[in-house]
Design a protein around this motif. Sequence first.
Motif, PDB file in Angstrom:
ATOM      1  N   ALA A 100       0.827  -1.207   0.000  1.00 47.24           N
ATOM      2  CA  ALA A 100       0.000   0.000   0.000  1.00 47.24           C
ATOM      3  C   ALA A 100       0.864   1.261   0.000  1.00 47.24           C
ATOM      4  O   ALA A 100       0.633   2.186  -0.784  1.00 47.24           O
ATOM      5  CB  ALA A 100      -0.921  -0.006   1.220  1.00 47.24           C
ATOM      6  N   GLY A 101       1.859   1.309   0.871  1.00 47.00           N
ATOM      7  CA  GLY A 101       2.715   2.486   0.961  1.00 47.00           C
ATOM      8  C   GLY A 101       3.522   2.735  -0.292  1.00 47.00           C
ATOM      9  O   GLY A 101       3.790   3.891  -0.657  1.00 47.00           O
ATOM     10  N   LEU A 102       3.921   1.661  -0.977  1.00 47.61           N
ATOM     11  CA  LEU A 102       4.703   1.822  -2.194  1.00 47.61           C
ATOM     12  C   LEU A 102       3.830   2.199  -3.394  1.00 47.61           C
ATOM     13  O   LEU A 102       4.188   3.057  -4.188  1.00 47.61           O
ATOM     14  CB  LEU A 102       5.473   0.533  -2.490  1.00 47.61           C
ATOM     15  CG  LEU A 102       6.655   0.260  -1.546  1.00 47.61           C
ATOM     16  CD1 LEU A 102       7.111  -1.189  -1.659  1.00 47.61           C
ATOM     17  CD2 LEU A 102       7.818   1.193  -1.857  1.00 47.61           C
ATOM     18  N   ILE A 103       2.674   1.551  -3.518  1.00 43.48           N
ATOM     19  CA  ILE A 103       1.811   1.840  -4.664  1.00 43.48           C
ATOM     20  C   ILE A 103       1.285   3.266  -4.607  1.00 43.48           C
ATOM     21  O   ILE A 103       1.213   3.964  -5.625  1.00 43.48           O
ATOM     22  CB  ILE A 103       0.650   0.827  -4.733  1.00 43.48           C
ATOM     23  CG1 ILE A 103       1.196  -0.575  -5.033  1.00 43.48           C
ATOM     24  CG2 ILE A 103      -0.356   1.228  -5.805  1.00 43.48           C
ATOM     25  CD1 ILE A 103       0.152  -1.677  -4.964  1.00 43.48           C
ATOM     26  N   ILE A 104       0.913   3.733  -3.408  1.00 40.68           N
ATOM     27  CA  ILE A 104       0.363   5.089  -3.306  1.00 40.68           C
ATOM     28  C   ILE A 104       1.416   6.139  -3.641  1.00 40.68           C
ATOM     29  O   ILE A 104       1.092   7.266  -4.027  1.00 40.68           O
ATOM     30  CB  ILE A 104      -0.220   5.342  -1.887  1.00 40.68           C
ATOM     31  CG1 ILE A 104      -1.216   6.517  -1.915  1.00 40.68           C
ATOM     32  CG2 ILE A 104       0.890   5.608  -0.886  1.00 40.68           C
ATOM     33  CD1 ILE A 104      -2.451   6.245  -2.701  1.00 40.68           C
ATOM     34  N   SER A 105       2.709   5.767  -3.529  1.00 40.60           N
ATOM     35  CA  SER A 105       3.767   6.725  -3.854  1.00 40.60           C
ATOM     36  C   SER A 105       3.800   7.049  -5.342  1.00 40.60           C
ATOM     37  O   SER A 105       4.455   8.015  -5.757  1.00 40.60           O
ATOM     38  CB  SER A 105       5.138   6.189  -3.413  1.00 40.60           C
ATOM     39  OG  SER A 105       5.531   5.075  -4.199  1.00 40.60           O
ATOM     40  N   LEU A 106       3.095   6.275  -6.161  1.00 37.82           N
ATOM     41  CA  LEU A 106       3.013   6.577  -7.588  1.00 37.82           C
ATOM     42  C   LEU A 106       2.337   7.923  -7.842  1.00 37.82           C
ATOM     43  O   LEU A 106       2.427   8.467  -8.943  1.00 37.82           O
ATOM     44  CB  LEU A 106       2.247   5.472  -8.325  1.00 37.82           C
ATOM     45  CG  LEU A 106       2.937   4.109  -8.413  1.00 37.82           C
ATOM     46  CD1 LEU A 106       2.047   3.117  -9.130  1.00 37.82           C
ATOM     47  CD2 LEU A 106       4.279   4.223  -9.115  1.00 37.82           C
TER      48      LEU A 106
END
Length: 315
Positions: A100-106
Motif C-alpha cells: 500500500a505504501g509503495l503503490i500510493i507513492s506513484l
Amino acid sequence: MQPLRPRPGLATDLVLMGVALVWGSSYLVAKDLTLAAPVLVVLALRYVISAVALGLVCRGTRTPLPRRPELAAGVLLGLTQAAVLTLETFGVSGTTATNAGLIISLTVVLTPLLDGVWRRSRMPAPFFAATALAVVGVALLVSGDGFRAPGWGDGLMLAAAVVRAVHVSLIGRLTAGRSSNSLALTAVQAAVGAVALSAAAAPALGTAVPRLPLSAWAQLVYLALACTVFAFLAQTWAIRRTSPSRASLLMGTEPVWAVLVGVSLGGERLTLVAAVGAVLVVAATYYGQHVERVHRLGSVALPEPAEAARRLTSA
C-alpha cells in the motif's frame, strides 16, 4: 574544545522525517483497524477526531473563518480527499501495508502527468521513462514469488493513487493566485469528510463503536492526531524553514518507512522479486520527481506546481 552543536536545520529535517514516518506507518495502523471495525466506521471516526482537533487548533490560533471561495474549494477538496482515504483504507485491508505504501507513492509521477494534460504541456521523455519504470516496479512488487494478476487491494491502492493525483491537481488549480488560509482549508476538508463518511457509516456506527477495544481507539487517535493534525502543522512549520526540494526529498521517504514498518512491526515479508520491485518504485518516483522539478524550473510559462499542496493532505 568547543562542544558539538546541532547543525542549522537539523530540527527541521527531523520534523520532516517525522512526518514521513507517521505517514509511512499509517498503512499498517489502518490495516489493523479494519480488523476491529468496518472500514467506513474507521474512516468516519478518524475524520471526526481530525475535524474536532483541527477546529480546536483553528480556534486556538484565531484562524479567520473561510471565505466563500475557500469554503467552496474546501467542500470539493474534502470530497475528493474522502474518496482517496476511502480507497486507501479499503485497499490496505486487501493487501499488505508494504504494498500500500509503495503503490500510493506513484502519486508523485501521476500528478505531473495529469497536470501536464490539463495544462496541455508535455513532460520530457525521461519523465515517461521514470513512469514506465515505476509501473514495472509495481508489477514486480505485487507479483510476490512469481508473476500474477494484482489482488483487489492492490487495484484499489492504484485507484487511490490516481484519485489522489486528481486531488492534488485540484488543490493547485483551486488555490493558484489566491491567498487561501491553508489551516482553514484543511479544517473544512476534514469537516466535509467527517459529515460525508459519518452519513455513509451511520447504519454500522451504533453497533460498532461500543465494541471497539481501547487499542483501536488509540490507533484512531494516532491516525487523526499524528497523521493528520501533527503532520499538517509540522510540515507547514518546517517547509518555511528549508527549501522545497529538501522538504520534498525528506517527506518523499514515506514509502521507505512504510516498508520498514510493515516488515519489522507487521511481520510482512518481501520476496526477492518484490524487493526488486520496491526498489524500482522508490527509485523511479525519486527520479521522476527530479525530472519534473528541473522541467518546471526551466519553464517560465509554468507556475509553481501542486507539489507542496500535495502535502496538505494526510496519508
